[in-house]
Design an enzyme around this catalytic site. Structure first.
Site, mmCIF file in Angstrom:
data_model
loop_
_atom_site.group_PDB
_atom_site.id
_atom_site.type_symbol
_atom_site.label_atom_id
_atom_site.label_comp_id
_atom_site.label_asym_id
_atom_site.label_seq_id
_atom_site.Cartn_x
_atom_site.Cartn_y
_atom_site.Cartn_z
ATOM 1 N N HIS A 190 -66.180 -45.268 -78.821
ATOM 2 C CA HIS A 190 -66.659 -43.959 -78.393
ATOM 3 C C HIS A 190 -68.172 -43.921 -78.593
ATOM 4 O O HIS A 190 -68.725 -44.679 -79.411
ATOM 5 C CB HIS A 190 -66.008 -42.858 -79.218
ATOM 6 C CG HIS A 190 -64.557 -42.660 -78.942
ATOM 7 N ND1 HIS A 190 -63.875 -41.534 -79.354
ATOM 8 C CD2 HIS A 190 -63.650 -43.430 -78.297
ATOM 9 C CE1 HIS A 190 -62.617 -41.617 -78.973
ATOM 10 N NE2 HIS A 190 -62.450 -42.773 -78.339
ATOM 11 N N GLU A 217 -70.119 -41.951 -80.193
ATOM 12 C CA GLU A 217 -70.553 -41.721 -81.570
ATOM 13 C C GLU A 217 -70.446 -42.988 -82.410
ATOM 14 O O GLU A 217 -71.354 -43.301 -83.195
ATOM 15 C CB GLU A 217 -69.693 -40.631 -82.238
ATOM 16 C CG GLU A 217 -69.735 -39.298 -81.534
ATOM 17 C CD GLU A 217 -68.583 -39.071 -80.554
ATOM 18 O OE1 GLU A 217 -68.069 -37.949 -80.507
ATOM 19 O OE2 GLU A 217 -68.204 -40.016 -79.839
ATOM 20 N N CYS A 274 -63.964 -36.332 -81.751
ATOM 21 C CA CYS A 274 -62.549 -36.476 -82.103
ATOM 22 C C CYS A 274 -62.436 -36.793 -83.600
ATOM 23 O O CYS A 274 -63.435 -36.958 -84.303
ATOM 24 C CB CYS A 274 -61.915 -37.596 -81.280
ATOM 25 S SG CYS A 274 -62.473 -39.254 -81.743
ATOM 26 N N CYS A 287 -64.169 -40.128 -84.736
ATOM 27 C CA CYS A 287 -65.623 -40.061 -84.775
ATOM 28 C C CYS A 287 -66.130 -39.169 -85.901
ATOM 29 O O CYS A 287 -67.110 -39.500 -86.567
ATOM 30 C CB CYS A 287 -66.150 -39.602 -83.421
ATOM 31 S SG CYS A 287 -65.833 -40.821 -82.122
#
Length: 152
Positions: free
Chosen positions: A52, A54, A82, A85
């Site tokens: 992701h 992040e 999420c 993260c």
């Protein structure tokens, strides 16, 4: 340098993700007005479900700093994080999170679990949402509308 400036840069990264067929989310880690790391969503191209935006930005910043702790830093991301993260932010000791659009299904800062408010973590992350939220949401909506057109 302000939150909108850094969020504009995160949006540019999100557009890079979209150009590569990834969900358009961009992130960067900043401390003392210095960019430490950046990334965009790339689970498809990296064959990595944890890639992701992040996580990529935190990894990039940690390598640049030669330290997994990024104390005093701010993570800017175009979409509410999420669970995975947010957990990485806690472990990296990110001081502040600034995000754009809310994520009603999987966002854990305000949309679902309100993780920044729980008291069982050994580190608190200050959170500000809604910075350039309209631009972030519009980018996501356009991306998914285009995808739906392709698969009709």
């Amino acid at each position: 340098m302000d939150d909108q400036y850094w969020m504009q840069r995160a949006l540019a990264l999100a557009r890079q993700a979209a150009d590569q067929g990834e969900v358009p989310v961009g992130a960067l880690v900043v401390r003392d007005s210095q960019l430490l790391g950046q990334g965009y969503n790339q689970p498809i191209i990296a064959s990595d479900p944890s890639a992701h935006a992040e996580i990529v930005a935190i990894r990039n910043a940690s390598q640049a700093e030669n330290n997994y702790r990024l104390s005093g830093s701010t993570l800017y991301v175009t979409l509410e994080p999420c669970t995975m993260c947010f957990g990485a932010m806690v472990h990296a000791r990110i001081a502040r999170l600034v995000y754009g659009a809310s994520e009603p299904r999987a966002g854990v800062c305000e949309s679902q679990l309100q993780l920044p408010t729980v008291d069982f973590y050994n580190h608190r992350v200050e959170v500000e949402g809604g910075v350039l939220a309209e631009e972030s949401a519009a980018l996501l909506k356009r991306f998914f509308a285009d995808r739906r057109k392709k698969f009709r």
